[in-house]
Design a protein around this motif. Structure first.
Motif, PDB file in Angstrom:
ATOM      1  N   ARG A  28       0.834  -1.203   0.000  1.00 35.76           N
ATOM      2  CA  ARG A  28       0.000   0.000   0.000  1.00 35.76           C
ATOM      3  C   ARG A  28       0.875   1.262   0.000  1.00 35.76           C
ATOM      4  O   ARG A  28       0.587   2.219  -0.711  1.00 35.76           O
ATOM      5  N   GLY A  29       1.937   1.239   0.777  1.00 36.93           N
ATOM      6  CA  GLY A  29       2.827   2.380   0.833  1.00 36.93           C
ATOM      7  C   GLY A  29       3.529   2.631  -0.490  1.00 36.93           C
ATOM      8  O   GLY A  29       3.713   3.783  -0.907  1.00 36.93           O
ATOM      9  N   GLU A  30       3.914   1.568  -1.166  1.00 38.29           N
ATOM     10  CA  GLU A  30       4.563   1.710  -2.474  1.00 38.29           C
ATOM     11  C   GLU A  30       3.580   2.225  -3.514  1.00 38.29           C
ATOM     12  O   GLU A  30       3.946   3.036  -4.388  1.00 38.29           O
ATOM     13  N   MET A  31       2.334   1.776  -3.433  1.00 34.11           N
ATOM     14  CA  MET A  31       1.308   2.286  -4.341  1.00 34.11           C
ATOM     15  C   MET A  31       1.076   3.777  -4.093  1.00 34.11           C
ATOM     16  O   MET A  31       0.907   4.563  -5.033  1.00 34.11           O
ATOM     17  N   ALA A  32       1.084   4.173  -2.826  1.00 31.00           N
ATOM     18  CA  ALA A  32       0.906   5.591  -2.500  1.00 31.00           C
ATOM     19  C   ALA A  32       2.064   6.409  -3.066  1.00 31.00           C
ATOM     20  O   ALA A  32       1.872   7.547  -3.527  1.00 31.00           O
ATOM     21  N   GLY A  33       3.255   5.838  -3.060  1.00 28.41           N
ATOM     22  CA  GLY A  33       4.401   6.533  -3.626  1.00 28.41           C
ATOM     23  C   GLY A  33       4.231   6.777  -5.117  1.00 28.41           C
ATOM     24  O   GLY A  33       4.553   7.862  -5.628  1.00 28.41           O
ATOM     25  N   ILE A  34       3.709   5.784  -5.834  1.00 27.90           N
ATOM     26  CA  ILE A  34       3.447   5.938  -7.266  1.00 27.90           C
ATOM     27  C   ILE A  34       2.371   6.988  -7.499  1.00 27.90           C
ATOM     28  O   ILE A  34       2.481   7.838  -8.399  1.00 27.90           O
ATOM     29  N   ALA A  35       1.326   6.954  -6.684  1.00 30.59           N
ATOM     30  CA  ALA A  35       0.238   7.923  -6.830  1.00 30.59           C
ATOM     31  C   ALA A  35       0.729   9.347  -6.576  1.00 30.59           C
ATOM     32  O   ALA A  35       0.413  10.277  -7.335  1.00 30.59           O
ATOM     33  N   ASN A  36       1.507   9.519  -5.530  1.00 30.41           N
ATOM     34  CA  ASN A  36       2.010  10.859  -5.212  1.00 30.41           C
ATOM     35  C   ASN A  36       2.977  11.363  -6.278  1.00 30.41           C
ATOM     36  O   ASN A  36       2.987  12.556  -6.606  1.00 30.41           O
ATOM     37  N   SER A  37       3.784  10.470  -6.820  1.00 33.73           N
ATOM     38  CA  SER A  37       4.696  10.847  -7.891  1.00 33.73           C
ATOM     39  C   SER A  37       3.911  11.299  -9.128  1.00 33.73           C
ATOM     40  O   SER A  37       4.274  12.291  -9.776  1.00 33.73           O
ATOM     41  N   ALA A  38       2.838  10.576  -9.432  1.00 36.46           N
ATOM     42  CA  ALA A  38       2.002  10.952 -10.576  1.00 36.46           C
ATOM     43  C   ALA A  38       1.363  12.317 -10.351  1.00 36.46           C
ATOM     44  O   ALA A  38       1.342  13.162 -11.256  1.00 36.46           O
TER      45      ALA A  38
ATOM     46  N   PRO B  34      -7.330   0.347  -6.066  1.00 33.02           N
ATOM     47  CA  PRO B  34      -6.327   0.327  -4.998  1.00 33.02           C
ATOM     48  C   PRO B  34      -5.380   1.518  -5.015  1.00 33.02           C
ATOM     49  O   PRO B  34      -4.929   1.970  -3.954  1.00 33.02           O
ATOM     50  N   LEU B  35      -5.064   2.027  -6.198  1.00 30.32           N
ATOM     51  CA  LEU B  35      -4.173   3.178  -6.275  1.00 30.32           C
ATOM     52  C   LEU B  35      -4.749   4.364  -5.522  1.00 30.32           C
ATOM     53  O   LEU B  35      -4.034   5.064  -4.800  1.00 30.32           O
ATOM     54  N   GLU B  36      -6.032   4.613  -5.675  1.00 27.18           N
ATOM     55  CA  GLU B  36      -6.668   5.728  -4.969  1.00 27.18           C
ATOM     56  C   GLU B  36      -6.819   5.414  -3.490  1.00 27.18           C
ATOM     57  O   GLU B  36      -6.624   6.286  -2.639  1.00 27.18           O
ATOM     58  N   GLN B  37      -7.158   4.182  -3.160  1.00 20.79           N
ATOM     59  CA  GLN B  37      -7.285   3.806  -1.754  1.00 20.79           C
ATOM     60  C   GLN B  37      -5.981   4.027  -1.002  1.00 20.79           C
ATOM     61  O   GLN B  37      -5.989   4.377   0.179  1.00 20.79           O
ATOM     62  N   SER B  38      -4.859   3.863  -1.695  1.00 17.36           N
ATOM     63  CA  SER B  38      -3.565   3.945  -1.024  1.00 17.36           C
ATOM     64  C   SER B  38      -3.276   5.336  -0.476  1.00 17.36           C
ATOM     65  O   SER B  38      -2.425   5.488   0.408  1.00 17.36           O
ATOM     66  N   LEU B  39      -3.967   6.356  -0.969  1.00 15.14           N
ATOM     67  CA  LEU B  39      -3.732   7.720  -0.504  1.00 15.14           C
ATOM     68  C   LEU B  39      -4.558   8.072   0.730  1.00 15.14           C
ATOM     69  O   LEU B  39      -4.373   9.139   1.311  1.00 15.14           O
ATOM     70  N   TYR B  40      -5.458   7.195   1.112  1.00 13.54           N
ATOM     71  CA  TYR B  40      -6.221   7.389   2.344  1.00 13.54           C
ATOM     72  C   TYR B  40      -5.481   6.712   3.495  1.00 13.54           C
ATOM     73  O   TYR B  40      -4.681   5.796   3.274  1.00 13.54           O
ATOM     74  N   PRO B  41      -5.746   7.114   4.728  1.00  9.90           N
ATOM     75  CA  PRO B  41      -5.135   6.414   5.872  1.00  9.90           C
ATOM     76  C   PRO B  41      -5.495   4.931   5.856  1.00  9.90           C
ATOM     77  O   PRO B  41      -6.599   4.553   5.434  1.00  9.90           O
ATOM     78  N   ALA B  42      -4.597   4.095   6.292  1.00  9.84           N
ATOM     79  CA  ALA B  42      -4.848   2.650   6.304  1.00  9.84           C
ATOM     80  C   ALA B  42      -6.052   2.291   7.169  1.00  9.84           C
ATOM     81  O   ALA B  42      -6.719   1.277   6.940  1.00  9.84           O
ATOM     82  N   SER B  43      -6.341   3.145   8.163  1.00  5.51           N
ATOM     83  CA  SER B  43      -7.456   2.880   9.083  1.00  5.51           C
ATOM     84  C   SER B  43      -8.768   3.523   8.627  1.00  5.51           C
ATOM     85  O   SER B  43      -9.737   3.559   9.386  1.00  5.51           O
ATOM     86  N   TYR B  44      -8.808   4.033   7.402  1.00  2.89           N
ATOM     87  CA  TYR B  44      -9.977   4.789   6.934  1.00  2.89           C
ATOM     88  C   TYR B  44     -11.263   3.960   6.995  1.00  2.89           C
ATOM     89  O   TYR B  44     -12.294   4.436   7.473  1.00  2.89           O
ATOM     90  N   SER B  45     -11.196   2.725   6.545  1.00  2.03           N
ATOM     91  CA  SER B  45     -12.379   1.865   6.550  1.00  2.03           C
ATOM     92  C   SER B  45     -12.878   1.622   7.969  1.00  2.03           C
ATOM     93  O   SER B  45     -14.085   1.688   8.245  1.00  2.03           O
ATOM     94  N   GLN B  46     -11.954   1.363   8.899  1.00  3.91           N
ATOM     95  CA  GLN B  46     -12.345   1.107  10.287  1.00  3.91           C
ATOM     96  C   GLN B  46     -12.973   2.349  10.930  1.00  3.91           C
ATOM     97  O   GLN B  46     -13.932   2.240  11.709  1.00  3.91           O
TER      98      GLN B  46
END
Length: 242
Positions: free
Chosen positions: A62-72, A197-209
């Motif tokens: 998830r963290g690596e996906m967030a890195g790709i999203a932020n880079s984009a 998942p790419l968009e989900q990765s930018l939310y806090p990991a605890s967002y669903s909870q």
């Protein structure tokens, strides 16, 4: 794409796709060369972009996906984009195919019109799914110009803003009618879980909870006559048949 909550609203008007983005016309499948020439440039590109995104989803954290999203995001909007804006408008695809060149030109034309708040700005990526738009916007392979990626991002952004306007209005109506916001939080949770998942990765990991906790705290309404699907048509459109 990519958690547009933190971005300032960007007014755009999405309309019909450009010729390059339209589905291919029926052709003679017995002739491979005929099939190849009839497939639109965007359709060919999308297959590769979707494969790249699925490969990343299956191998990256998830963290690596967030890195790709932020880079984009840094590349296609904000200071990172503005610093090289003039170069982005000069960028052309390496493929000399006129239809491929037209897709890039249409993206440039859309961004120019959108920058002037034109009501006739035509996004060449209109009509694609949220997942396809994310795949284009995050594709850093060089398949697309930066402005094509930005146009795809803005189309996804427009989708997100349309959903948010409706859900906020429906949530306010629900609270006034019932004193509860249970449907409101349930809808936000459903929306989040349906995001790529790419968009989900930018939310806090605890967002669903956290959303589940909000739902549990909202008072249950007995004999609830409030029609959430009437107040929030987008939810009705996505409702699973029973």
């Amino acid at each position: 794409m990519l958690n547009a909550i933190s971005q300032q609203p960007i007014p755009i008007t999405a309309s019909s796709p450009s010729e390059a983005a339209k589905p291919a016309k029926p052709t003679d499948i017995s002739n491979p060369s005929s099939v190849e020439t009839q497939i639109s440039p965007l359709a060919r590109l999308l297959g590769d972009s979707m494969s790249l995104m699925k490969q990343r989803e299956s191998t990256l954290s998830r963290g690596e996906m967030a890195g790709i999203a932020n880079s984009a995001l840094n590349t296609i909007c904000g200071p990172g984009y503005d610093a090289l804006k003039s170069l982005h408008y000069q960028q052309k695809p390496s493929d000399p195919d006129p239809a491929r060149q037209k897709l890039a030109a249409d993206a440039n034309a859309f961004l120019e019109a959108d920058g002037k708040n034109s009501q006739h700005a035509l996004n060449p990526f209109a009509g694609l799914s949220r997942e396809e738009l994310d795949a284009v916007a995050s594709d850093d392979s060089g398949r697309y110009t930066v402005n094509e990626r930005r146009a795809a991002y803005l189309e996804a952004y427009d989708m997100e803003q349309a959903w948010r306007r409706q859900v906020m209005a429906a949530g306010q109506a629900e609270r006034e009618a019932t004193g509860s916001r249970r449907h409101f939080y349930e809808e936000i949770l459903n929306h989040y879980q349906a995001l790529p998942p790419l968009e989900q990765s930018l939310y806090p990991a605890s967002y669903s909870q956290k959303l589940q906790a909000h739902i549990q705290r909202e008072p249950a309404v007995e004999d609830d006559s409030f029609d959430w699907y009437q107040k929030f048509p987008l939810a009705a459109d996505n409702k699973t048949p029973t």
